[in-house]
Design an enzyme around this catalytic site. Structure first.
Site, PDB file in Angstrom:
ATOM      1  N   ASN A 152       0.977  -1.046  -0.292  1.00  0.00           N
ATOM      2  CA  ASN A 152      -0.035  -0.193   0.092  1.00  0.00           C
ATOM      3  C   ASN A 152       0.654   1.213   0.025  1.00  0.00           C
ATOM      4  OD1 ASN A 152      -1.804   1.921   0.484  1.00  0.00           O
ATOM      5  ND2 ASN A 152      -2.308   1.361   2.646  1.00  0.00           N
ATOM      6  N   LYS A 195       0.037   4.151  -0.342  1.00  0.00           N
ATOM      7  CA  LYS A 195      -0.722   5.459   0.407  1.00  0.00           C
ATOM      8  C   LYS A 195      -0.350   6.573  -0.589  1.00  0.00           C
ATOM      9  CE  LYS A 195      -0.121   3.292   4.727  1.00  0.00           C
ATOM     10  NZ  LYS A 195      -0.155   3.270   5.938  1.00  0.00           N
ATOM     11  N   HIS A 210      -9.614   0.873   5.129  1.00  0.00           N
ATOM     12  CA  HIS A 210      -8.245   1.080   5.391  1.00  0.00           C
ATOM     13  C   HIS A 210      -8.301   2.246   6.647  1.00  0.00           C
ATOM     14  CE1 HIS A 210      -4.234   2.804   6.233  1.00  0.00           C
ATOM     15  NE2 HIS A 210      -3.826   1.431   5.946  1.00  0.00           N
ATOM     16  N   GLU A 254      -6.543   4.538   7.631  1.00  0.00           N
ATOM     17  CA  GLU A 254      -6.609   6.045   7.471  1.00  0.00           C
ATOM     18  C   GLU A 254      -7.910   6.493   6.989  1.00  0.00           C
ATOM     19  OE1 GLU A 254      -2.872   5.452   5.502  1.00  0.00           O
ATOM     20  OE2 GLU A 254      -1.952   4.997   7.252  1.00  0.00           O
ATOM     21  N   GLU A 307      -5.306  -5.002  10.659  1.00  0.00           N
ATOM     22  CA  GLU A 307      -4.317  -3.972  10.842  1.00  0.00           C
ATOM     23  C   GLU A 307      -4.393  -3.048  12.020  1.00  0.00           C
ATOM     24  OE1 GLU A 307      -2.276  -2.971   7.088  1.00  0.00           O
ATOM     25  OE2 GLU A 307      -4.300  -1.869   7.143  1.00  0.00           O
ATOM     26  N   GLY A 320       2.328   2.381  10.666  1.00  0.00           N
ATOM     27  CA  GLY A 320       3.314   3.544  10.590  1.00  0.00           C
ATOM     28  C   GLY A 320       4.012   3.837  11.829  1.00  0.00           C
ATOM     29  N   SER A 369       3.344  -1.898  10.361  1.00  0.00           N
ATOM     30  CA  SER A 369       4.976  -2.062  10.672  1.00  0.00           C
ATOM     31  C   SER A 369       5.437  -3.435  10.142  1.00  0.00           C
ATOM     32  CB  SER A 369       5.281  -1.689  12.054  1.00  0.00           C
ATOM     33  OG  SER A 369       4.879  -0.296  12.295  1.00  0.00           O
TER      34      SER A 369
HETATM   35  P1  PGA Z   1       2.829   0.186   7.747  1.00  0.00           P
HETATM   36  O1  PGA Z   1       1.381   0.371   7.050  1.00  0.00           O
HETATM   37  O2  PGA Z   1       3.448  -0.904   7.042  1.00  0.00           O
HETATM   38  O3  PGA Z   1       3.629   1.524   7.327  1.00  0.00           O
HETATM   39  O4  PGA Z   1       2.451   0.040   9.019  1.00  0.00           O
HETATM   40  C1  PGA Z   1       0.609  -0.624   6.863  1.00  0.00           C
HETATM   41  C2  PGA Z   1      -0.760  -0.190   6.394  1.00  0.00           C
HETATM   42  O5  PGA Z   1      -1.257   0.795   6.569  1.00  0.00           O
HETATM   43  O6  PGA Z   1      -1.351  -0.925   5.441  1.00  0.00           O
END
Ligand code: PGA
Length: 253
Positions: free
Chosen positions: A10, A12, A96, A98, A168, A174, A214
């Site tokens: 992803n 983003k 997701h 976010e 997640e 993140g 992460s």
């Molecule tokens: P990350 O994001 O690996 O940077 O923690 C995962 C995601 O949001 O799909």
């Protein structure tokens, strides 16, 4: 039949067009022909077609990060499922964290999007996960159960074959903090159990549940070897070809 691992990147709201193309090229070189693990990249909408061209002769699939639940019309700034398939997408990420917590999407909105995406012929990476406060209040399983139940409302059993669930935990996205394999496994097992009750055991056994939050080369193997973890949704580490390739490799060896 054992579930084949599925690792998706992803990206983003990152990369320029040149960076997106270069990243896709590097991935084609490093993991473009391996078949042991299913892989996909999810660039920003505006680079989908450019990336589609780069990966077209490889085994890497294309996904989008979002879509809207209408076909067309006066929805300024939105993108339809038909537009995504037209751009070469096989997958779309929906729900997701976010989108839930920064943009404000509800379980009901996410459900409408999932139903529409499936109707449009897309496969869905459906994300769920609890906030830190919810984990600390011991509400993780309840929160994730509700997200799964409402998000999948009225999705038929046959359409479920085009769903991948991504667990997640929001506090792990993140942040550099990863759920321990045991923490992740507990939630994955609950999700599988719930799908078994809602649909049937065969569906529950075949559906893939990715872990996200992460994931990096150093923790991928341990996570991917958990019984109910069937892949990863990778954010930050998917922006470096070598790291993403190493995560895929961790699923092979
Ligand atoms: P990350 O994001 O690996 O940077 O923690 C995962 C995601 O949001 O799909």
């Amino acid at each position: 039949m054992p579930r084949k691992l599925f690792v998706a990147g992803n990206w983003k709201m990152n990369t320029s067009k040149a960076e997106a193309v270069a990243l896709a090229r590097a991935l084609v070189e490093q993991i473009g022909s391996q078949e042991a693990v299913d892989t996909a990249v999810c660039p920003p909408f505006i680079y989908l077609t450019a990336v589609a061209e780069v990966i077209s002769d490889s085994r890497i699939d294309l996904g989008a990060q979002n879509m809207f639940y209408e076909d067309n019309g006066a929805y300024t700034g939105e993108i339809s499922g038909a537009m995504l398939t037209d751009a070469g997408c096989r997958y779309v990420i929906l729900g997701h964290s976010e989108r839930r917590h920064v943009i404000g999407e509800t379980d009901e909105i996410i459900n409408r999007k999932i139903v529409k995406a499936l109707g449009d012929g897309l496969e869905v990476i459906f994300c769920v996960g609890e906030l830190l406060a919810e984990r600390e209040a011991h509400q993780t399983l309840d929160v994730v159960r509700r997200q799964v139940q409402v998000g999948l409302e009225s999705v038929s059993r046959s359409d479920m074959e085009r769903i991948t669930v991504a667990y997640e935990p929001v506090w792990a996205i993140g942040t550099g903090v990863t759920a321990t394999p045991d923490q992740a496994q507990e939630v994955h097992a609950m999700i599988r159990d719930l799908l078994g009750q809602t649909y049937d055991a065969e569906l529950a056994e075949s559906i893939r549940i990715q872990y996200g939050g992460s994931v990096k080369p150093s923790n991928a193997a341990e996570l991917l070897h958990q019984a109910d973890i069937d892949g990863a949704l990778v954010g930050g580490a998917s922006l470096k070809a070598a790291d993403f390739a190493a995560i895929v490799q961790a699923g092979i060896s």
